[in-house]
Design a protein around this motif. Structure first.
Motif: not given
Length: 561
Positions: A446-465, A429-438
């Motif tokens: 990266s080696t920091r998946i666990d740091n960002f997993l909550p943000a990724i979950k929120e994006a998926a739950e809200t249809g952003e990803l 919704s902010l940058v479009g489908d293609k840029a939205g997965v960047a």
């Protein structure tokens, strides 16, 4: 003097009844909700009246207006006085009951136009009771206006006007919106609490044992400076309430997470609201499904809001092919937002710009949004570049360039980290489908998946990803931590290119239900189809225990995951 007092009482009572009745007649559905609260088991324990609340509400508010009109013009004055007395005695009892018990915090006397505390409502009714008793005291001084035909005509006209007005607002929306969610309201602003807002004043009773005796020391929160043994905080009392924002109960929940702030930040948002799917006008959902598809294609974000169960939501989505995410919100809040079940609310950057009853869906104002109206174009351009850089040397397969790719990855993850910390996940919704997965690709590499997993979950739950991307990252995180994956997306290969090459699907939690979970997450292939696509049609799927897979990974030398 008696004539003056009597006629003044007549005017005040008549005008107040007309105003009170009209305000509630403007929103009879809202008044019916208040009656349902009174009829509920915790209050008057009259649940058999709840299904009839709307009919009772209409009768009461129309009667209020007619009594006010009849009193002012002098129509059937004796009957009018007695009905007024009966109503005010009943309302006085009701408001006193509310004030004493505290079970109902707002009587709804003036709808949402004027909020009164139970005690204020009681004092108002006592004052009206006195004024109505004055009408009995000076009954001989009350003179009708005009002739009988005039008085009957005015009263009849008022009745017709009330019925017509009630019919209109019931089939559309209130003509005047006194609620916190009126058009022009910016929900995020009205949810916020200013830094300098008054804080509540709380009085504390501290229990101490002093010289062998228990004593209560009262302060405004500070721990008492006394010599003795502290036992407990015996009681707390709110002396002065703090600042309460106009909107304080707006949530959009999935599971235990509230996504309201993330969703309200979208530029163009369409909310389809049904406080109770079982009691909704279900035929409207066929039109709402078409509107949702059309709005999505034009660049709007579309979500559903309900207080119903997930099973009820899933059933109506399947029945009407309603392809939008639904979020849970409090039923009272949803009833307050729009007096229609279902109804539609359109927002621009968190500001309500249109509200519609299901009978008025043809009036929804949608247009194709430009790229500038849909997206943050500078950020979109930056993330397009990030996506290209993420694949710059990976796509070549040349391991000699891997050091250069690692430098790019380090720069990318730093950019994504700062961006998510400031603005949340930059989704479609902010940058479009293609840029939205960047950002997802950068984090996945990266080696920091666990740091960002909550943000990724929120994006998926809200249809952003796409939810399947969150599923893949979750599986990656679980595998890296030596735990069972959930969707079967992660595998390991040993001895790549050699005759002894071994390909292993990392162990899966609840293997029997994996394909059902994959389908729900948006994967088009079953686990077996995915595996054969990865390792060839001849590959025979073999499941290893977690201990076996862990041992193989520990022995992995030079292989890749």
């Amino acid at each position: 003097m008696k004539l003056l007092i009597t006629n003044l009482s007549r005017i005040v009572v008549g005008v107040l009844f007309i105003i009170s009745g009209f305000i509630k007649l403007n929103d009879p559905v809202g008044f019916s909700f208040k009656l349902e609260e009174y009829f509920s088991e915790p209050v008057l324990n009259l649940p058999w009246l709840e299904p009839h609340a709307l009919g009772i509400a209409l009768f009461v508010v129309i009667l209020e207006v007619l009594l006010g009109v009849a009193l002012l013009v002098g129509f059937r004055l004796k009957l009018t006085r007695w009905i007024l007395l009966g109503m005010i005695v009943f309302f006085t009892f009701l408001t006193l009951y509310s004030a004493v018990t505290g079970k109902v915090t707002d009587c709804g006397c003036f709808g949402d136009a004027l909020k009164l505390t139970p005690w204020q409502s009681f004092y108002k009714d006592v004052a009206l009771l006195v004024l109505i008793l004055i009408l009995f005291w000076g009954k001989d001084l009350l003179k009708p206006l005009g002739g009988k035909t005039f008085r009957s005509g005015i009263t009849a006209a008022a009745l017709v006007a009330c019925v017509g007005f009630a019919y209109h607002v019931l089939n559309h929306l209130p003509a005047i919106d006194f609620r916190a969610y009126h058009i022009g309201t910016n929900i995020p602003e009205d949810k916020s609490v200013p830094e300098d807002a008054p804080k509540p004043v709380i009085e504390y009773d501290w229990k101490f044992r002093i010289d062998g005796e228990e004593k209560i020391i009262t302060t405004l929160g500070a721990f008492p400076e006394v010599q003795g043994e502290f036992i407990e905080v015996a009681e707390t009392r709110e002396i002065e309430p703090g600042y309460e924002p106009p909107i304080h109960d707006f949530t959009l929940e999935r599971g235990d997470t509230d996504y309201a702030d993330a969703l309200l930040a979208r530029k163009n948002l369409l909310m389809i609201i049904s406080y109770d799917l079982d009691r909704s006008h279900r035929e409207a959902f066929a039109s709402l499904a078409r509107i949702a598809d059309s709005a999505t294609s034009l660049g709007y974000s579309v979500i559903g809001m309900s207080a119903s169960s997930q099973a009820q939501v899933d059933a109506i989505k399947e029945e009407y092919n309603l392809n939008i995410p639904f979020y849970f919100s409090d039923q009272t809040t949803l009833k307050t937002i729009v007096r229609s079940n279902p109804g539609v609310v359109r927002l621009e950057a968190g500001t309500i710009v249109q509200k519609l009853h299901y009978n008025d869906l043809d009036q929804l104002q949608l247009r194709e949004l430009t790229e500038a109206e849909r997206y943050d174009l500078p950020l979109k351009k930056a993330l397009d570049s990030v996506l290209v850089l993420d694949q710059k040397y990976r796509s070549t397969g040349n391991f000699g360039d891997w050091g250069k790719q690692m430098q790019i990855d380090s720069s990318n993850i730093h950019f994504v980290d700062s961006l998510i910390a400031e603005r949340g996940y930059p989704g479609k919704s902010l940058v479009g489908d293609k840029a939205g997965v960047a950002a997802w690709y950068v984090i996945q590499h990266s080696t920091r998946i666990d740091n960002f997993l909550p943000a990724i979950k929120e994006a998926a739950e809200t249809g952003e990803l796409p939810y399947r991307l969150y599923a893949m990252m979750l599986d990656r995180s679980l595998m890296d931590r030596g735990l069972h994956q959930r969707y079967g997306t992660q595998a390991m290969s040993f001895g790549i290119g050699s005759p002894q090459e071994i390909n292993v699907i990392w162990p899966i939690e609840d293997l029997e239900g994996v394909d059902e979970r994959r389908k729900a997450a948006g994967f088009e292939q079953t686990l077996e189809e995915q595996v054969k696509g990865m390792f060839g049609e001849a590959y025979e799927l073999k499941y290893y225990t977690l201990e076996e897979a862990q041992e193989m990974r520990d022995l992995l030398m030079g292989g890749t995951k």
